[in-house]
Enzyme design. Sequence first.
Site, PDB file in Angstrom:
ATOM      1  CG  ASP A 173      79.868  67.786  62.282  1.00 15.97           C
ATOM      2  OD1 ASP A 173      79.688  66.507  62.609  1.00 15.97           O
ATOM      3  OD2 ASP A 173      79.091  68.622  61.662  1.00 15.97           O
ATOM      4  CG  ASN A 181      71.698  63.279  53.650  1.00 14.51           C
ATOM      5  OD1 ASN A 181      72.098  62.824  52.481  1.00 14.51           O
ATOM      6  ND2 ASN A 181      72.129  63.082  54.749  1.00 14.51           N
ATOM      7  CG  HIS A 186      69.410  59.879  52.942  1.00 13.01           C
ATOM      8  ND1 HIS A 186      69.708  60.484  54.042  1.00 13.01           N
ATOM      9  CD2 HIS A 186      67.923  60.160  52.941  1.00 13.01           C
ATOM     10  CE1 HIS A 186      68.963  60.555  54.866  1.00 13.01           C
ATOM     11  NE2 HIS A 186      67.787  60.695  54.181  1.00 13.01           N
ATOM     12  CG  ASP A 190      74.922  57.333  51.170  1.00 15.25           C
ATOM     13  OD1 ASP A 190      75.054  57.972  52.431  1.00 15.25           O
ATOM     14  OD2 ASP A 190      74.303  56.382  51.051  1.00 15.25           O
ATOM     15  CD  GLU A 216      76.377  65.170  59.676  1.00 16.55           C
ATOM     16  OE1 GLU A 216      75.656  66.307  60.122  1.00 16.55           O
ATOM     17  OE2 GLU A 216      75.746  64.044  59.558  1.00 16.55           O
TER      18      GLU A 216
END
Length: 299
Positions: A173, A181, A186, A190, A216
């Site tokens: 994680d 973000n 975003h 990405d 994530e």
Amino acid sequence: MVRRERTQATRAFKLDELKERPHEGPAVLIVIAGALLGQRIELGDTEITIGRSREASFQIPHEGVSRLHCRVSPEGEGYRIDDLGSTNRTMLNGEPVISVTLKDGDRIKLGDTVLKFFAAGSLESDYQQSLVARAAFDDLTQLLNRRQFILHLSKAIEVAKSRAEPLILVLADLDHFKPVNDTHGHLAGDEVLKTVSGLLRDSLPARAEVGRLGGEEFAIMLLDHSVQQALDYAELLRAQIANTITHTSHGLSLSITCSFGVARWLDSHQSHSDLLRAADLALYEAKAQGRNRVALALA
């Protein structure tokens, strides 16, 4: 042994588009149903065997599949499939077969796995590949999606229980991903996810699968690895991610760290949910200890 290539998600072609362009691809078998959905076998001038055993050219880890279930071999301009005395028979288009020449579009069922045969130059193979890839893989990261990863994990657990083979789950994680973000948008987030996914995919050892569980969070399934090997592997990934910089298309240079939880399949576990819960508790411990580290489930 034939190496199984990991299928990558591609854009969905319309069948009319495929008919408008020449197609000279090889004959292939594509898994269209089952835990190995999307995997592709290119057929050449040598025979391949399909079965549950590691000695098979293409391995299907399912109890309904015999150790060496069937063989596909060149025959003239095409290919022939031969049943190898399997317990549950080789089913072709719904009927059991012993030995038969394959035709374009034939469906082969082995256990819960269905493969579709496409002859060399078939117009539909790319289209079918695109469909199954979209069903099996996450569009952004090109990794197995959550549903497919859980299916793979469940099948691996069946094998682990029946053969007492070691099975380890690693959860990963990203640390403090939300601020990426929130601060940079975003699209930047990405690109970070794509970078990390590439590291996970490129470092994957033999007999392992990786998927994106969502957001994530990622998961790696390791077969035939000791606990120490799994810990060493997770530590290598942790260091790689921490030392990698994502250069975004907007000129940003972003770095991030990742926490890992490692758990092994135990006789006391009942299903994939128990293994996921154990790895998740280890991941929580890694986060509680300060993040950017690897933690092992105690039980």
